[in-house]
Design a protein around this motif. Structure first.
Motif, PDB file in Angstrom:
ATOM      1  N   TYR A  33       0.873  -1.187   0.000  1.00 52.79           N
ATOM      2  CA  TYR A  33       0.000   0.000   0.000  1.00 52.79           C
ATOM      3  C   TYR A  33       0.903   1.227   0.000  1.00 52.79           C
ATOM      4  O   TYR A  33       1.503   1.594   1.006  1.00 52.79           O
ATOM      5  CB  TYR A  33      -0.910  -0.029   1.242  1.00 52.79           C
ATOM      6  CG  TYR A  33      -1.878   1.126   1.343  1.00 52.79           C
ATOM      7  CD1 TYR A  33      -2.836   1.351   0.360  1.00 52.79           C
ATOM      8  CD2 TYR A  33      -1.861   1.977   2.459  1.00 52.79           C
ATOM      9  CE1 TYR A  33      -3.737   2.406   0.477  1.00 52.79           C
ATOM     10  CE2 TYR A  33      -2.758   3.023   2.572  1.00 52.79           C
ATOM     11  CZ  TYR A  33      -3.694   3.237   1.582  1.00 52.79           C
ATOM     12  OH  TYR A  33      -4.593   4.275   1.681  1.00 52.79           O
ATOM     13  N   GLU A  86     -16.532  -1.265   1.863  1.00 52.76           N
ATOM     14  CA  GLU A  86     -15.080  -1.089   2.087  1.00 52.76           C
ATOM     15  C   GLU A  86     -14.444  -2.347   2.691  1.00 52.76           C
ATOM     16  O   GLU A  86     -13.442  -2.262   3.390  1.00 52.76           O
ATOM     17  CB  GLU A  86     -14.841   0.129   2.989  1.00 52.76           C
ATOM     18  CG  GLU A  86     -15.366   1.420   2.378  1.00 52.76           C
ATOM     19  CD  GLU A  86     -14.964   2.661   3.163  1.00 52.76           C
ATOM     20  OE1 GLU A  86     -13.808   2.724   3.606  1.00 52.76           O
ATOM     21  OE2 GLU A  86     -15.809   3.547   3.337  1.00 52.76           O
ATOM     22  N   MET A 106     -10.814  -2.778   1.779  1.00 52.29           N
ATOM     23  CA  MET A 106      -9.937  -1.848   2.501  1.00 52.29           C
ATOM     24  C   MET A 106      -9.719  -2.314   3.934  1.00 52.29           C
ATOM     25  O   MET A 106      -8.634  -2.141   4.501  1.00 52.29           O
ATOM     26  CB  MET A 106     -10.537  -0.438   2.480  1.00 52.29           C
ATOM     27  CG  MET A 106      -9.554   0.645   2.876  1.00 52.29           C
ATOM     28  SD  MET A 106      -8.118   0.720   1.780  1.00 52.29           S
ATOM     29  CE  MET A 106      -8.848   1.459   0.315  1.00 52.29           C
ATOM     30  N   SER A 131      -6.167  -3.168   5.509  1.00 49.80           N
ATOM     31  CA  SER A 131      -5.732  -2.502   6.744  1.00 49.80           C
ATOM     32  C   SER A 131      -5.285  -3.520   7.780  1.00 49.80           C
ATOM     33  O   SER A 131      -4.319  -3.270   8.519  1.00 49.80           O
ATOM     34  CB  SER A 131      -6.879  -1.643   7.304  1.00 49.80           C
ATOM     35  OG  SER A 131      -7.231  -0.623   6.390  1.00 49.80           O
TER      36      SER A 131
END
Length: 870
Positions: A70, A232, A235, A239
């Motif tokens: 990322y 999301e 994501m 994370s």
């Protein structure tokens, strides 16, 4: 714990140390606060926990497997502060010297090293203590791993074990990873799910145990939260990957029974001494005890035995800063130290007036004043270590004896808490020897400082500066403090009534305009803030933690937006003048002599300038009419006297001409031209006799701006012109005065090479900021490099003038007294019968205090009060 591995999250603790410890610097300008704080943490940890192994984890670089996953990971983080960056190599060197093992690996972060070590240590049967100021490490807590969380450094820590984490979050340590997957982490730029905060994330993990559990039960979640989680999801899992500490890092990790870290290593001790970390050396209970001077051999002697020191140089410590009926005095010549415990005033007089004994003292000015008040004429007081410490480094700020001894001698003085050994200490027989030892230690240490300082001053070519300027000036300032400046008490009282009347009238006018009664408190920031920003709806300029700011800067920015604002500004100014000067002066005026005795500080400014305090006579406003009126209250000491005021004319510009050797500027001063008009003529390209007042005013701003290294932005703001016009003015100025341009370039490069700027007389000012990578800090260092030779030389010159004027008045047995120094101005209180003679002395000595390539000019004026003399 029987067998323990301790691993330090190095940069985490370094940041805690840097921001948690006040700015500190060594004598050479090296910043040291992070070094001090970090090493102090390590020493406390080792002393308290005694780990078998001590490792330090470091990041290897900005590129890691996470940034490859990322790209925005940890993007936007602020650069490390320059002062901290300068300290990192020194800290790493210290840790290597102490045999602390570094662990780092390319592509991994320090957190991953922490995770790997905690797992590997457990495999070897060791328990692990992770020391970190970052809560990211909490996920590593286990049966064998505890996190010592340094909230604000080692002095404020929490044991973050499994029990603590469960009590705090109601989840297990590993579940914190999934909490961060949901809420993200702004500091690391881990995205998480937008709009999901810590509370929501914790509730979800407490309910569903994991990120997987959340999505397995997604249909149980309602509303917008469900929508966010679905949209999301990718994501969130990204994370989680970013937030998970890797515990499988390919680093060399050996638990060797022969390993031993050692803070007492010779290289560590030497480095700490070089950095002047004397408190750290003292706290090293595992290292050599710092040498003390309490081993000094001394004798308690009769009061007359000081005679043995005739024709010698000795260090002298008086028991207090006032001469008493019975005094305690320690004398040391470096070989023998004697404490006289029963010296009478007469015996102190004999000793102090014996000029064959060359006396070394510390912070002597107040003792000198006490001696003079007691009819003693001190002789042979040749050196003051307090002043010498200031000359050697004017940025140190504190020059107390114990501080100088620790810094320069690497010792501790065996002494009482208070520097001045009071008489009461000697009243108790059981403490008599102990306290005699304390004052003896001070005398002996002061002698050692004297020897060291003489050598350092000579080596740095500042011994003449010390002897001829600073040391002699001490006596001048003491006499000025003793003399004082008389005030017209009757006029002062009348001014108080007038100022009270005006402030009352202004307050009533403001209250009427605001529609308030007298119960409204104009001095209440809270009430005034509500009035201005809620009731009158004025724009909020600045807020504080407690509400609206209504300080003078805020009021000035609001000026013109409401009729009440200029009245409030006027009230503030009048109130300050009234309380600080009018009422303030009334409180400190001697009731018998009607004199004010200001204190003149010789060791406060880094520029070499003298400052004034209690009261500060240098800060009396001169631009406002009210401020000027305050000067009217200062009058001669008698009706038969007059005040003579002398002020250097444009001394800093004359010094700029001399130091830069600029031919055009030198010619203008030698021809007695108006330098501002000449500058205007050059900058604006007009004949000298056609320069307008506006052009002269702008040229004046450029002249004085150049001296202080002003930028085009600063000049544009000062003159209220465009930045491009300001830049053009500066460029034209430098083209017109090429010597100044060359000086400005050369001095900055010289200071970069040497590390210090110096005056014409050799006074040094160390400027480490000139090497900073931070533009703002570096620019300040460059401006200071430019200005120090000018402003510092001006300070030296007026000091020389003061010494010479003082000596001339004494030599000619005049009653005229030097009573005040303000910036470039001197004032003499003089019998009218001596006026001509005193004026000649004052003008001559000021104008001949230094040999310059341009004339030094002092403008004189005499009057019945300071206002008219100025």
């Amino acid at each position: 714990m029987n067998k323990t591995v301790m691993i330090i999250d190095s940069f985490s603790l370094l940041y805690k140390a840097f921001f948690g410890v006040r700015p500190m610097r060594a004598s050479d300008g090296t910043p040291t606060n992070a070094i001090y704080g970090f090493m102090n943490m390590l020493l406390k940890l080792v002393k308290e926990y005694h780990p078998e192994y001590l490792f330090a984890a470091f990041d290897a670089g900005k590129v890691t497997f996470r940034t490859q996953t990322y790209e925005a990971y940890k993007a936007g983080r602020q650069e490390m502060p320059e002062d901290l960056r300068m300290q990192v190599p020194i800290i790493m060197e210290l840790m290597k010297q102490a045999n602390i093992i570094f662990l780092q690996r390319e592509n991994y972060e320090a957190d991953d090293i922490l995770g790997f070590v905690s797992h590997a240590a457990a495999d070897h049967g060791y328990e692990t203590i992770i020391v970190s100021g970052d809560r990211d490490s909490f996920q590593l807590a286990s049966e064998t791993t505890k996190i010592l969380y340094a909230k604000k450094g080692v002095s404020d820590t929490v044991w973050a074990d499994r029990a603590y984490i469960y009590e705090t979050y109601q989840i297990e340590p590993k579940q914190l990873i999934d909490v961060k997957a949901l809420m993200g982490d702004k500091s690391d730029n881990i995205p998480g799910i937008a709009g999901v905060g810590e509370k929501t994330a914790l509730n979800l993990i407490q309910s569903y145990q994991s990120l997987d559990g959340v999505y397995e039960h997604i249909d149980e979640i309602k509303g917008k939260l469900k929508e966010k989680l679905i949209n999301e999801k990718e994501m969130a899992y990204l994370s989680r990957e970013l937030a998970t500490i890797c515990t499988d890092v390919p680093v060399d990790f050996v638990l060797n029974g022969e390993y031993a870290y050692d803070f007492t290593a010779e290289e560590v001790v030497r480095q700490l001494k070089n950095l002047e970390m004397n408190n750290l050396l003292k706290s090293l209970s595992v290292t050599e005890k710092p040498e003390t001077v309490s081993e000094t051999q001394f004798v308690i002697s009769g009061s007359e035995d000081w005679a043995q020191f005739k024709s010698k140089t000795v260090s002298v410590i008086f028991s207090a800063d006032t001469i008493q009926d019975t005094n305690h005095v320690a004398v040391s010549d470096g070989n023998h130290t004697m404490v006289c415990t029963t010296m009478t005033r007469e015996q102190v007089k004999q000793f102090s007036e014996e000029k064959t004994i060359r006396k070394v003292v510390h912070n002597f000015k107040d003792i000198y004043k006490s001696m003079v008040r007691n009819g003693i004429n001190p002789k042979g007081f040749d050196f003051d270590t307090y002043l010498a410490g200031y000359v050697l480094n004017p940025s140190d700020e504190r020059y107390e004896l114990d501080i100088l001894v620790r810094k320069y001698l690497q010792k501790e003085i065996g002494r009482q808490e208070n520097f001045n050994i009071q008489q009461s200490f000697f009243d108790s027989a059981e403490n008599s020897e102990q306290n005699c030892q304390a004052i003896a230690d001070q005398a002996f240490a002061n002698y050692e400082l004297y020897q060291l300082f003489i050598a350092k001053l000579e080596e740095e070519q500042m011994l003449e500066l010390y002897r001829n300027i600073e040391h002699q000036l001490m006596f001048v300032l003491a006499e000025m403090e003793l003399e004082g400046f008389k005030v017209d008490v009757q006029m002062l009282g009348e001014l108080e009534k007038e100022f009270d009347r005006r402030t009352d009238a202004l307050s009533k006018q403001i209250l009427d305009l605001a529609g308030k009664t007298e119960e409204f408190n104009l001095n209440s920031t809270k009430q005034l803030g509500v009035l201005l920003f809620e009731e009158l709806n004025l724009p909020v300029v600045k807020k504080t933690k407690t509400g609206y700011s209504t300080d003078i800067e805020v009021l000035e920015k609001l000026n013109g937006r409401h009729p009440i604002i200029p009245l409030l500004i006027e009230l503030r100014k009048l109130t300050k003048l009234n309380s600080t000067y009018i009422k303030g002066f009334l409180k400190i005026t001697d009731p018998k002599t009607h004199k004010i005795h200001s204190t003149f500080n010789q060791t406060v400014t880094t520029t070499g300038r003298i400052s004034s305090s209690s009261p500060n006579l240098q800060n009396i406003p001169i631009k406002t009419e009210e401020g000027k009126i305050i000067r009217k209250i200062f009058i001669p000491s008698s009706n038969d006297n007059i005040l003579i005021d002398a002020d250097y004319s444009q001394i800093e510009l004359r010094l700029l001409a001399h130091i830069s050797n600029d031919e055009n500027m030198i010619r203008a001063f030698r021809n007695n031209e108006d330098i501002h008009a000449r500058t205007a003529s050059e900058v604006f390209g007009v004949p000298l006799n056609e320069v307008t007042s506006l052009q002269r005013s702008r040229a004046k701003a450029v002249n004085f701006g150049i001296v202080y290294g002003i930028s085009d932005f600063g000049l544009s703001r000062n003159l209220n012109i465009s930045r491009s016009d300001a830049k053009a003015y500066i460029e034209k100025y430098l083209d017109s005065f090429p010597g100044v341009k060359k000086y400005m370039n050369d001095i900055v490069e010289t200071v970069r090479e040497t590390g210090f700027a110096q005056t014409m007389f050799g006074r040094r000012r160390y400027l480490p900021d000139i090497h900073s990578k931070n533009f703002t800090i570096r620019s300040f260092g460059e401006r200071t490099a430019l200005n120090t030779p000018i402003q510092g030389s001006a300070a030296d010159i007026i000091k020389i003038a003061m010494v010479r004027v003082f000596n001339r008045l004494k030599e000619q047995d005049l009653k005229a007294k030097l009573i005040l120094q303000i910036h470039d101005e001197l004032i003499i209180d003089c019998p009218k019968s001596e006026q001509t003679q005193a004026e000649e002395i004052l003008k001559f000595e000021m104008e001949n205090a230094a040999e310059l390539s341009v004339p030094l000019v002092a403008d004189l004026k005499s009057a019945e009060n300071w206002y008219d003399a100025k």
